[in-house]
Design a protein around this motif. Structure first.
Motif, PDB file in Angstrom:
ATOM      1  N   PHE A  77      45.602   8.254  -4.930  1.00 36.50           N
ATOM      2  CA  PHE A  77      45.343   9.308  -4.260  1.00 36.50           C
ATOM      3  C   PHE A  77      45.724  10.449  -5.369  1.00 36.50           C
ATOM      4  N   GLU A  78      45.056  11.458  -5.003  1.00 34.98           N
ATOM      5  CA  GLU A  78      45.372  12.443  -6.153  1.00 34.98           C
ATOM      6  C   GLU A  78      44.977  14.063  -5.443  1.00 34.98           C
ATOM      7  N   TYR A  79      45.725  14.857  -5.787  1.00 36.88           N
ATOM      8  CA  TYR A  79      45.598  16.295  -5.286  1.00 36.88           C
ATOM      9  C   TYR A  79      45.941  17.405  -6.395  1.00 36.88           C
ATOM     10  N   PHE A  80      45.447  18.445  -6.244  1.00 35.48           N
ATOM     11  CA  PHE A  80      45.698  19.635  -7.139  1.00 35.48           C
ATOM     12  C   PHE A  80      45.168  20.921  -6.471  1.00 35.48           C
ATOM     13  N   ASN A  81      46.002  21.889  -6.777  1.00 36.26           N
ATOM     14  CA  ASN A  81      45.790  23.097  -6.322  1.00 36.26           C
ATOM     15  C   ASN A  81      45.788  24.193  -7.398  1.00 36.26           C
TER      16      ASN A  81
END
Length: 762
Positions: free
Chosen positions: A322-326
């Motif tokens: 899983f990956e996430y960035f803002n």
């Protein structure tokens, strides 16, 4: 959006079946040493092929894998800058085996693992298409703080700035505009038209593990729009426990600061069953005014990025990641930057909030013959903007953009199909893009809802000597009645290990929709230039051919590589922009319509020389022509004839990098780019009428020196400094004042710039 997130979760419920790993007390231990000097290599990856099992060597170069599945397995030792080694062993219950590796350095990155050639992991040497790699080392040694700066150091690629006010950039591949290049994040096509306007400058270098580049249509399996090529940004994956904090401060033109702060940290469990890497970036760039007219040539930027990438090995043969960035970014260009945008004579101001996330489930059969991947990802962009001139209150706008991609992929490794081993890949994919772009004061409204249902099939026959890939992708685009078929054929022939010849043919297309440039508004001559899409715009189609020779030769201790790659792309119904006049608000109207066609052809050269393990040289050069089949009219100036030559495309350009490591802790780097003369458009405003200009050539060269101080066994401090564009090879004829053409900008993106940096690493 809540329904979409629910769909993402439901998609993966059938796969989240946790099972316990059977204890076998079968273990492997050993060390990894550098063959050239006998020293142990720390943090080298040791894995079992076809499983999720792996570890890294510790600070002393030793490793230990325990409780392994019994049977015959292939153990893989790999690391950046080294050749990959594989050993087959028999693992038995209640036994421990010592397995040591002696590895050789390979700065040519020939043995690296890539995915962009065929959607499957493959050795770069055996890949169906040539895949070039930009490593973290290249980004660091060239002082590239973001992706856009690092892309210049590859053959056939050139990053250009298209607006003085906001700094809109695009990457040109083999001379074609940015819209012809498919940009992927971790192999997923979620980089929308809106995100592409500023995206390659918004992605910081510290979140990148490597950038894979395929020129030409050889990677059309990722989508029909990969006409000029594909740029695949692979984000960092946790491999070891580490943390770093760094800062790079640039002084642009001797008067404007660009301050970049980076944070990275990774945590991996002792059994390597799970891990997470976290990254954060802060950038504060002051505006830069080159000709002191009070109007910026480089925009003010205030940005912050934060994100993570994590994995969990459900079993020895399945993984969930899983990956996430803002990204939050504010940028403003023009004049009177201390005032509200509508009180300036010219202002281009955008405030972005970008959220990106992805989820992937992978499972392998125990014999590694079958692999299944389910994935989903999305990107949500919220943009508040002002693109205006003359203190116009009507120029405020708001854009909402949501991109979603989800799919299933199956791969079957067949021992022999007809005449040789093969890898069969099939998959289905669904992509969606919802775009709402509003500038109420100008009565401009773009609402674009695109749904694409895709499927693809390909089979790649390959061994050490031959490779043949046949594939086709079908896309049912919601704006088109008939599906788009994108076939591809790749041939590889290696008469010897160090001689690799490839040939590729692929078809591609671009649907009649809004692209990145259409969502940017430029200030020209005190007016705003708006782009509209012709109601009669037809699908643009392409035929792409490449032929290459990738040659390696060693002369005692000297290693060399020469790549020669010819390319030929034919475009039918090519998209062009034509000036149509003015609207009721006196704004310039440019219309995107179809031209007859175009031909882009040329040759890329790349050479690498490693005289010793302490020195490496790399250089690339491109010679090409880019012309429309018939002259295209772009201006209402009667003295300008229809132009066949494509604008902003030099016939020759290139790059170089050189690194010298006289000591383990000292690195001296030299890099630079060459941009040949090119034809550019210059719209009336500051000048009396529209003209065409052939620019001068540019050669910007950069120098960097870095020094590593080992405080103790685990703590290091890195110091670096240098100069970018030492010769100050930079545009000298910018327009002045509020009547300027903001699109009249060309050449290197930075004037002479001094920089210094510090990094603390654990």
């Amino acid at each position: 959006m809540k329904h979409k997130i629910s769909f993402i979760i439901l998609l993966f419920i059938p796969f989240l079946v946790f099972s316990q790993t059977k204890k076998t007390d079968a273990n492997i231990f050993g060390h990894v040493i550098n063959k050239s000097d006998g020293k142990h290599v720390p943090y080298f990856t040791i894995s079992i092929k076809g499983t999720t099992i792996g570890t890294t060597t510790d600070a002393t170069g030793h490793y230990f894998l325990k409780n392994l599945p019994v049977g015959e397995h292939i153990i893989v030792a790999s690391g950046m800058g080294y050749e990959t080694h594989e050993k087959k062993i028999l693992i038995e219950a209640n036994k421990s085996i010592e397995l040591d590796f002696s590895v050789e350095e390979s700065n040519l990155l020939l043995e690296g693992v890539v995915v962009t050639a065929s959607r499957n992991e493959s050795n770069r040497r055996e890949a169906a298409s040539i895949v070039n790699i930009i490593s973290p080392k290249t980004l660091e040694n060239t002082n590239s703080v973001c992706v856009s700066q690092g892309l210049n150091f590859q053959p056939g690629l050139r990053v250009e700035t298209n607006c003085q006010n906001c700094g809109f950039q695009q990457v040109r591949t083999n001379g074609l505009e940015g819209q012809y290049t498919q940009v992927l994040i971790d192999s997923r096509p979620i980089f929308s038209a809106l995100a592409s306007v500023y995206g390659i400058e918004q992605i910081p270098a510290n979140m990148v593990e490597q950038i894979e580049i395929v020129r030409g249509g050889g990677s059309a399996v990722f989508g029909s729009s990969a006409i000029a090529g594909t740029v695949n940004i692979i984000t960092k994956e946790p491999q070891k426990n580490t943390a770093s904090l760094s800062n790079t401060t640039n002084l642009i033109g001797g008067k404007s600061f660009d301050v970049n702060t980076f944070l990275n940290a990774s945590i991996v469990s002792d059994n390597h069953k799970s891990g997470i890497t976290i990254f954060g970036t802060s950038r504060q760039r002051s505006p830069y005014d080159h000709n002191d007219d009070g109007f910026s040539e480089m925009a003010k930027i205030e940005s912050q990025t934060v994100g993570f990438r994590a994995y969990y090995n459900i079993t020895n043969y399945s993984r969930l990641s899983f990956e996430y960035f803002n990204i939050g970014e504010f940028r403003r260009g023009g004049n009177k930057l201390h005032l509200p945008a509508h009180e300036a004579d010219i202002a281009e101001q955008v405030d972005h909030n970008i959220n990106t996330a992805g989820l992937k489930y992978s499972i392998y059969s125990k014999d590694n013959a079958h692999r299944f991947v389910a994935y989903t990802s999305f990107q949500d962009v919220d943009r508040k903007s002002y693109y205006g001139a003359g203190k116009d209150l009507n120029a405020y706008g708001k854009t909402e953009d949501f991109s979603f991609s989800s799919g299933l992929q199956y791969t079957w490794n067949i021992e022999k199909l007809l005449f040789m081993p093969s890898e069969f890949t099939s998959g289905v994919e669904y992509s969606q893009n919802d775009l709402k772009d509003l500038m109420c004061g100008y009565n401009r409204k773009i609402e674009q809802n695109i749904n694409i249902y895709s499927s693809y099939l390909q089979n790649e026959w390959k061994d050490d000597k031959y490779g043949l890939l046949l594939g086709v992708r079908a896309d049912q685009h919601s704006l088109l009645k008939d599906p788009i078929l994108s076939p591809r054929v790749n041939l590889r022939y290696s008469p010897a290990k160090d001689y690799i010849f490839r040939a590729t043919y692929a078809q591609g297309s671009r649907a009649p929709q809004a692209f990145d440039e259409d969502l940017h508004v430029a200030a020209v001559g005190g007016r705003v230039a708006l782009i509209r899409i012709s109601p009669n715009l037809r699908t643009e189609k392409s035929h792409s051919y490449t032929l290459s020779a990738d040659l390696y030769k060693s002369f005692k201790s000297v290693t060399t590589n020469l790549l020669i790659e010819g390319f030929y792309t034919q475009l039918n119904h090519v998209f062009v922009l034509e000036k149509m006049g003015y609207d009721s608000h006196n704004n310039i109207i440019l219309e995107r319509r179809n031209g007859e066609g175009a031909i882009v052809k040329g040759i890329n050269f790349e050479g690498k020389v490693l005289p010793s393990r302490y020195v490496d040289f790399q250089a690339g050069f491109t010679i090409q022509t880019s012309e429309h089949s018939e002259g295209e009219l772009w201006s209402d100036n009667p003295s300008l004839k229809p132009q066949r030559k494509m604008f902003r495309t030099p016939d020759r350009y290139g790059y170089l990098t050189a690194n010298w490591n006289p000591k383990e802790y000292l690195t001296v780097s030299l890099s630079g780019t060459y941009t040949g003369p090119m034809l550019v458009q210059h719209y009336a405003g500051f000048i009396a009428e529209d003209i065409e200009k052939m620019t001068s050539e540019f050669f910007d060269i950069n120098f960097r020196v870095s020094y590593v101080i080992k405080v103790n066994g685990h703590f290091k401090m890195h110091l670096n400094g240098g100069v970018q564009n030492i010769l100050n090879s930079y545009q000298s004829d910018f327009d002045y004042g509020d009547l300027r053409d903001s699109g009249y900008i060309y050449g290197p993106s930075l004037p002479r710039t001094y920089f210094a940096g510090i990094k603390f690493e654990l």
